[in-house]
Design a protein around this motif. Structure first.
Motif, PDB file in Angstrom:
ATOM      1  N   PHE A 287     -11.328  -6.222   4.251  1.00 23.23           N
ATOM      2  CA  PHE A 287     -11.094  -4.799   4.212  1.00 23.23           C
ATOM      3  C   PHE A 287     -11.289  -4.364   2.733  1.00 23.23           C
ATOM      4  N   LEU A 288     -12.529  -4.005   2.681  1.00 22.29           N
ATOM      5  CA  LEU A 288     -13.229  -3.757   1.111  1.00 22.29           C
ATOM      6  C   LEU A 288     -13.584  -2.159   1.130  1.00 22.29           C
TER       7      LEU A 288
ATOM      8  N   GLN B 214       5.609  -9.978   4.693  1.00 20.09           N
ATOM      9  CA  GLN B 214       6.675 -10.396   5.259  1.00 20.09           C
ATOM     10  C   GLN B 214       7.211  -9.982   6.315  1.00 20.09           C
ATOM     11  N   ASN B 215       6.880  -8.504   6.756  1.00 17.63           N
ATOM     12  CA  ASN B 215       7.269  -8.047   7.936  1.00 17.63           C
ATOM     13  C   ASN B 215       6.344  -8.553   9.131  1.00 17.63           C
ATOM     14  N   LEU B 216       5.445  -8.926   8.784  1.00 19.46           N
ATOM     15  CA  LEU B 216       4.494  -9.625   9.747  1.00 19.46           C
ATOM     16  C   LEU B 216       4.602 -11.202   9.886  1.00 19.46           C
TER      17      LEU B 216
ATOM     18  N   VAL C 149      -3.326  -3.062   8.090  1.00 23.67           N
ATOM     19  CA  VAL C 149      -4.578  -3.904   7.824  1.00 23.67           C
ATOM     20  C   VAL C 149      -4.537  -5.204   8.174  1.00 23.67           C
ATOM     21  N   LEU C 150      -3.389  -5.677   7.539  1.00 18.60           N
ATOM     22  CA  LEU C 150      -2.892  -7.318   7.819  1.00 18.60           C
ATOM     23  C   LEU C 150      -2.802  -7.569   9.284  1.00 18.60           C
ATOM     24  N   ASN C 151      -2.283  -6.559   9.975  1.00 19.74           N
ATOM     25  CA  ASN C 151      -2.126  -6.863  11.498  1.00 19.74           C
ATOM     26  C   ASN C 151      -3.539  -7.068  12.275  1.00 19.74           C
ATOM     27  N   GLU C 152      -4.350  -6.006  11.693  1.00 23.35           N
ATOM     28  CA  GLU C 152      -5.689  -6.238  12.234  1.00 23.35           C
ATOM     29  C   GLU C 152      -6.391  -7.738  11.905  1.00 23.35           C
ATOM     30  N   ILE C 153      -6.274  -7.827  10.611  1.00 27.27           N
ATOM     31  CA  ILE C 153      -6.851  -9.089  10.171  1.00 27.27           C
ATOM     32  C   ILE C 153      -6.177 -10.274  10.936  1.00 27.27           C
TER      33      ILE C 153
END
Ligand code: CP
Length: 320
Positions: free
Chosen positions: A4-5, A59-61, A311-315
């Motif tokens: 994610f850049l 942390q939520n993920l 974003v972290l969810n997608e990654i």
């Protein structure tokens, strides 16, 4: 999503916004997705919002987040290919980044521009070397020229208030504001890039002569030197300082006072005022605006958590 850049990694922006807003309603909806996964958050420059919101999002993920204040506590890094390291740098990124790739599943990097060497800054030399040598997904936590996590939060913040009654599209104005120091162009470049890619707003940029951004990021926007003209009937006003792109990294004196005041805001459609923060009060933005009901800067910063989580969810989904 691999990295994610920039907005080019975002895929469908409305889908990402929807994911973020779902997490806002239910932060722990995917609390096991990141189990046994670790993100390293490497800061070569200071931060409050990005550091904390990305940790909370991870942390939520169910992910572990480890912050490394590399600019303060780490070895001084070398980024030049073929450098003879007989100066102040101690470790080459070619040696350091692969190790981070062994320790972490995802790497976040914050690196500011030099504001001295336009070519080096606009090649994203530092971020790109982390991408090249770490071998794991990289999330920009603000780079030399772009700031996609901030821009996603900004689009989320605007989206939450849509639709506006009687309007197909909101009018969004990004206005330059004064500052005492030369600041990067990255927030402004990125916001412009996202507004153009999103296409759900009428977007106009107001800045003094000499402060036009790199056209690569503003191609579809109207750019004017007339702040009052731009502000007329605006629904959202995004306030930001940036140093000159053309006279690279310089502060060029301007004739008028570009600080946003309540009087200037009076020609807008009772516009909501945004700023990425931190903000210099009564330099960039007046107290009266920041303390008024028009200001949504706190809400905007709050949305940093949901942007990072989306974003972290997608990654993470692409990792498993
Ligand atoms: N908006 C923003 O990036 O804030 P920090 O520098 O505190 O992370």
């Amino acid at each position: 999503m691999k990295n994610f850049l920039s907005v080019n990694d975002a895929g469908n922006i409305d889908h990402l916004v929807k994911t973020a807003l779902n997490f806002k309603r239910n932060p722990l909806a995917s609390q096991t997705l990141g189990k046994n996964k670790r993100i390293g958050l490497m800061f070569l420059n200071p931060s409050m919002r990005t550091r904390l919101s990305t940790q909370i999002a991870a942390q939520n993920l169910g992910m572990e987040a480890i912050v490394f204040n590399a600019g303060q506590d780490g070895w001084s890094l070398e980024f030049e290919e073929g450098a003879v390291m007989n100066g102040s740098t101690v470790e080459h990124v070619k040696d350091a980044a692969p190790i981070l790739g062994k320790y972490f599943d995802v790497l976040g990097v914050r690196t500011f521009p030099s504001l001295k060497n336009k070519e080096a800054d606009y090649s994203e030399k530092i971020l790109e070397q982390f991408v090249k040598y770490a071998g794991i997904p990289v999330v920009s936590l603000e780079s030399a020229t772009l700031y996609p996590l901030q821009s996603l939060s900004d689009v989320i913040t605007i989206s939450e208030r849509l639709p506006l009654q009687g309007k197909e599209k909101p009018k969004v104005v990004m206005t330059w504001s004064p500052h005492v120091k030369p600041l990067p162009q990255c927030v402004a470049n990125s916001f412009s890039q996202w507004m153009n890619a999103w296409g759900a707003a009428d977007f106009i940029i107001a800045n003094p002569a000499g402060y036009n951004l790199n056209k690569e990021f503003t191609d579809a926007a109207i750019v004017t030197n007339d702040q009052a003209y731009a502000l007329k009937d605006a629904d959202f006003v995004y306030v930001k300082n940036w140093s000159s792109y053309h006279d690279y990294g310089k502060i060029i004196p301007v004739e008028n006072n570009w600080m946003l005041t309540s009087e200037k805001l009076s020609v807008t459609n009772n516009a909501k005022v945004m700023h990425c923060l931190p903000v210099r009060r009564n330099i960039e933005l007046s107290d009266e605006v920041l303390d008024s009901e028009n200001s949504i800067v706190t809400e905007e910063a709050g949305n940093r958590v949901w942007a990072a989580q989306a974003v972290l969810n997608e990654i993470l989904n692409a990792l498993v």
